[in-house]
Design an enzyme around this catalytic site. Structure first.
Site, short mmCIF file in Angstrom:
data_model
loop_
_atom_site.label_atom_id
_atom_site.label_comp_id
_atom_site.label_asym_id
_atom_site.label_seq_id
_atom_site.Cartn_x
_atom_site.Cartn_y
_atom_site.Cartn_z
NE ARG A 85 14.31 9.20 43.83
CZ ARG A 85 14.98 9.44 45.33
NH1 ARG A 85 16.36 9.77 45.60
NH2 ARG A 85 14.46 9.60 46.45
CG PHE B 222 17.75 5.84 42.96
CD1 PHE B 222 18.56 6.46 41.51
CD2 PHE B 222 17.08 4.83 42.70
CE1 PHE B 222 17.78 6.11 40.51
CE2 PHE B 222 16.71 4.32 41.98
CZ PHE B 222 16.71 4.55 40.53
CD GLU B 223 18.41 10.18 48.26
OE1 GLU B 223 18.97 11.11 48.60
OE2 GLU B 223 17.15 11.24 47.75
N GLY B 224 21.54 6.57 47.60
CA GLY B 224 23.20 5.44 48.10
C GLY B 224 23.66 6.31 49.85
#
Length: 257
Positions: free
Chosen positions: A236, A107-109
């Site tokens: 998320r 989700f952060e990448g």
């Protein structure tokens, strides 16, 4: 950031008087830990070990009582500002499992250069929030653009901080398996430890409600950024709930060591 749990070296407990009118006994040696119980002036308490913690009026020693919580030594009449018993040994916060690491990374990448997140905060790597616009604290260790390897190192450093955050905020009534714990680490990594500390979610857990009930009800509320619902935050939170609902026998909180 504070360490999460401490245990005493075996030693006989000694009793001392409480000198403050109402003194909080906390789950760890610092004022940001959850309050487990309170003592009143003149009450006799027995301490099993002592450890450094948040300074209170110049005294940074905290006493672990036989109730299993920590009180500032400043409010205990030991007759000295020094150690009067054995030192407690440190027990670190539980480490997140691979499912938690994968969720946060997904989700952060990964972005090698500094960028602005959805609410305009300078960010780099796997969602590391910078202390300033130039990410000075990151540049002190790694070159920017970040390599993916250094990005993973930075992610591990950041996760450790939030593992300690969730452990520190969890009082004696909180029970979490490793997947529920991981969901909360991901959530606090996203919203910040300060927001987690003041949240209804942590308050409900510390009041003894089951994580299986609280997490699916409270996590979906954290879908806003800048006053707007963000689809990425909705996804998320759904992924965190799914992780929390995944069965495991691995325990995280309370921590034993």
């Amino acid at each position: 950031m504070k360490f999460a749990a401490l245990v005493a070296i075996a030693a006989p407990a000694s009793a001392y008087l409480i000198t403050g009118s109402t003194v909080n006994c906390r789950t760890g040696p610092g004022t940001s830990y959850a309050v487990k119980k309170t003592y009143t002036e003149g009450q006799d308490v027995s301490i099993t070990c002592q450890t450094p913690g948040t300074a209170v009026n110049g005294n940074s020693i905290w006493d672990k009582t036989t109730d299993g919580c920590y009180v500032a030594d400043y409010y205990v009449k030991t007759g000295t500002n020094g150690y009067v018993t054995t030192k407690c040994t440190v027990c670190s916060a539980p480490k997140s499992n691979q499912a938690t690491v994968d969720l946060i990374a997904e989700f952060e990448g990964f972005v090698a250069n500094i960028y602005l997140d959805p609410v305009g905060l300078p960010t780099v790597g796997y969602g590391h929030l910078c202390s300033d616009s130039k990410c000075s604290e990151v540049r002190a260790k790694y070159s920017i653009p970040l390599s993916q390897a250094n990005g993973k190192k930075l992610l591990a450093e950041d996760m450790a901080r939030f593992e300690k955050c969730i452990t520190n905020l969890s009082g004696s009534k909180v029970t979490l398996n490793l997947n529920q714990y991981g969901a909360l680490v991901s959530w606090s990594y996203n919203v910040g430890c300060g927001a987690a500390e003041s949240s209804t979610l942590m308050n409900r857990l510390n009041n003894g409600e089951s994580a299986a009930t609280v997490l699916p009800q409270e996590l979906p509320k954290w879908k806003y950024a800048g006053g707007s619902v963000l689809p990425g935050l909705v996804r998320r939170r759904e992924a965190e709930i799914a992780l929390a609902r995944t069965s495991t026998t691995a325990k995280a909180i309370p921590r034993s060591c």
